[in-house]
Design a protein around this motif. Structure first.
Motif, PDB file in Angstrom:
ATOM      1  N   ASP A   1      -4.758  -4.605  -5.145  1.00 36.75           N
ATOM      2  CA  ASP A   1      -6.200  -4.576  -4.870  1.00 36.75           C
ATOM      3  C   ASP A   1      -6.954  -3.702  -5.866  1.00 36.75           C
ATOM      4  OD1 ASP A   1      -5.744  -4.491  -1.240  1.00 36.75           O
ATOM      5  OD2 ASP A   1      -5.586  -6.115  -2.702  1.00 36.75           O
TER       6      ASP A   1
ATOM      7  N   LEU B   1       1.456  -5.228   1.989  1.00 34.92           N
ATOM      8  CA  LEU B   1       0.158  -5.877   2.078  1.00 34.92           C
ATOM      9  C   LEU B   1       0.229  -6.972   3.145  1.00 34.92           C
ATOM     10  CD1 LEU B   1      -0.050  -4.552  -0.786  1.00 34.92           C
ATOM     11  CD2 LEU B   1      -1.448  -6.499  -1.441  1.00 34.92           C
TER      12      LEU B   1
ATOM     13  N   TYR C   1      -7.687   5.662  -3.052  1.00 31.96           N
ATOM     14  CA  TYR C   1      -8.517   6.481  -2.193  1.00 31.96           C
ATOM     15  C   TYR C   1      -7.937   7.896  -2.153  1.00 31.96           C
ATOM     16  CZ  TYR C   1     -10.021   1.941  -0.235  1.00 31.96           C
ATOM     17  OH  TYR C   1     -10.502   0.663  -0.057  1.00 31.96           O
TER      18      TYR C   1
ATOM     19  N   TYR D   1      -2.143  -4.422   8.236  1.00 30.55           N
ATOM     20  CA  TYR D   1      -2.711  -3.204   7.659  1.00 30.55           C
ATOM     21  C   TYR D   1      -4.228  -3.303   7.677  1.00 30.55           C
ATOM     22  CZ  TYR D   1      -3.456   0.603   4.327  1.00 30.55           C
ATOM     23  OH  TYR D   1      -3.865   1.761   3.719  1.00 30.55           O
ATOM     24  N   LYS D   2      -4.854  -2.307   8.234  1.00 30.68           N
ATOM     25  CA  LYS D   2      -6.314  -2.259   8.293  1.00 30.68           C
ATOM     26  C   LYS D   2      -6.798  -1.247   7.274  1.00 30.68           C
ATOM     27  CE  LYS D   2      -5.936  -5.022  11.756  1.00 30.68           C
ATOM     28  NZ  LYS D   2      -6.078  -6.482  11.504  1.00 30.68           N
ATOM     29  N   ASP D   3      -7.505  -1.720   6.268  1.00 33.81           N
ATOM     30  CA  ASP D   3      -7.891  -0.837   5.172  1.00 33.81           C
ATOM     31  C   ASP D   3      -8.765   0.309   5.642  1.00 33.81           C
ATOM     32  OD1 ASP D   3      -9.656  -0.715   2.157  1.00 33.81           O
ATOM     33  OD2 ASP D   3      -7.470  -0.539   2.298  1.00 33.81           O
ATOM     34  N   TYR D   4      -9.587   0.073   6.672  1.00 27.37           N
ATOM     35  CA  TYR D   4     -10.469   1.142   7.135  1.00 27.37           C
ATOM     36  C   TYR D   4      -9.700   2.242   7.855  1.00 27.37           C
ATOM     37  CZ  TYR D   4     -10.246  -1.042  11.794  1.00 27.37           C
ATOM     38  OH  TYR D   4      -9.828  -1.581  12.986  1.00 27.37           O
TER      39      TYR D   4
ATOM     40  N   THR E   1      -7.228  -0.434  -5.902  1.00 32.47           N
ATOM     41  CA  THR E   1      -7.997   0.599  -5.204  1.00 32.47           C
ATOM     42  C   THR E   1      -7.158   1.860  -5.057  1.00 32.47           C
ATOM     43  OG1 THR E   1      -7.272  -0.252  -3.053  1.00 32.47           O
ATOM     44  CG2 THR E   1      -9.377  -1.057  -3.881  1.00 32.47           C
TER      45      THR E   1
ATOM     46  N   SER F   1      -3.412   0.926  -3.916  1.00 30.10           N
ATOM     47  CA  SER F   1      -3.009  -0.472  -3.824  1.00 30.10           C
ATOM     48  C   SER F   1      -3.138  -1.054  -5.228  1.00 30.10           C
ATOM     49  CB  SER F   1      -3.892  -1.251  -2.859  1.00 30.10           C
ATOM     50  OG  SER F   1      -3.614  -2.642  -2.980  1.00 30.10           O
TER      51      SER F   1
ATOM     52  N   TYR G   1       0.875  -1.160   0.000  1.00 29.34           N
ATOM     53  CA  TYR G   1       0.000   0.000   0.000  1.00 29.34           C
ATOM     54  C   TYR G   1       0.921   1.220   0.000  1.00 29.34           C
ATOM     55  CZ  TYR G   1      -3.573  -3.250   1.675  1.00 29.34           C
ATOM     56  OH  TYR G   1      -4.433  -4.302   1.812  1.00 29.34           O
TER      57      TYR G   1
ATOM     58  N   TRP H   1      -6.923   3.535   6.457  1.00 30.89           N
ATOM     59  CA  TRP H   1      -5.996   3.932   5.417  1.00 30.89           C
ATOM     60  C   TRP H   1      -5.510   5.371   5.561  1.00 30.89           C
ATOM     61  CZ3 TRP H   1      -6.989   7.795   1.781  1.00 30.89           C
ATOM     62  CH2 TRP H   1      -8.308   8.289   1.765  1.00 30.89           C
TER      63      TRP H   1
END
Length: 129
Positions: A55, A101, A59, A105-108, A57, A52, A33, A110
């Motif tokens: 993934d 990755l 943001y 790592y907690k995506d929420y 993604t 990422s 990430y 980020w």
């Protein structure tokens, strides 16, 4: 050794554009990430954007939406941040950050700088009014 080197900062007038680069070495780009953060004097470090590749993604923080675009070139292991319609409040040191990755790592979370263990030295962006 993981290394992140930012470049492309400088002085620009309000309404102008800049493109920042983050050259990464020592790791496989697609397995991390990678985010852009910024810190203005006297303020906390805040997220600008995060990508990422694995993934698929990307943001953006509220300050970046509609004006900044984050892209990557895996062949060059380089991340870019195209910044348009710059405002004086965009003045800050911009940092590139990376985290492998994995379950740590907690995506929420980020937007939390603490999620990223590797950091570049930063590049100064100054927007004059």
């Amino acid at each position: 050794e993981v290394q992140l080197v930012e470049s492309g900062g400088g002085l620009v007038q309000a309404g102008g554009s800049l493109r920042l680069s983050c050259a990464a070495s020592g790791f496989i780009f697609d397995d991390y990430y990678i985010g852009w953060f910024r810190q203005a004097p006297g303020k906390e470090r805040e997220v600008v954007s995060r990508i990422s590749i694995r993934d698929k993604t990307t943001y953006y923080g509220e300050s970046a939406k509609g004006r900044f675009t984050m892209t990557s070139d895996s062949a060059k292991n380089t991340l870019y941040l195209q910044m348009n319609s710059l405002k004086p409040e965009d003045t800050a040191v911009y940092y590139c950050a990376a985290e492998p990755l994995g379950p740590a790592y907690k995506d929420y979370l980020w937007m939390d700088p603490a999620q990223y263990r590797y950091w570049g030295q930063g590049t100064q962006v100054t927007v004059s009014s």
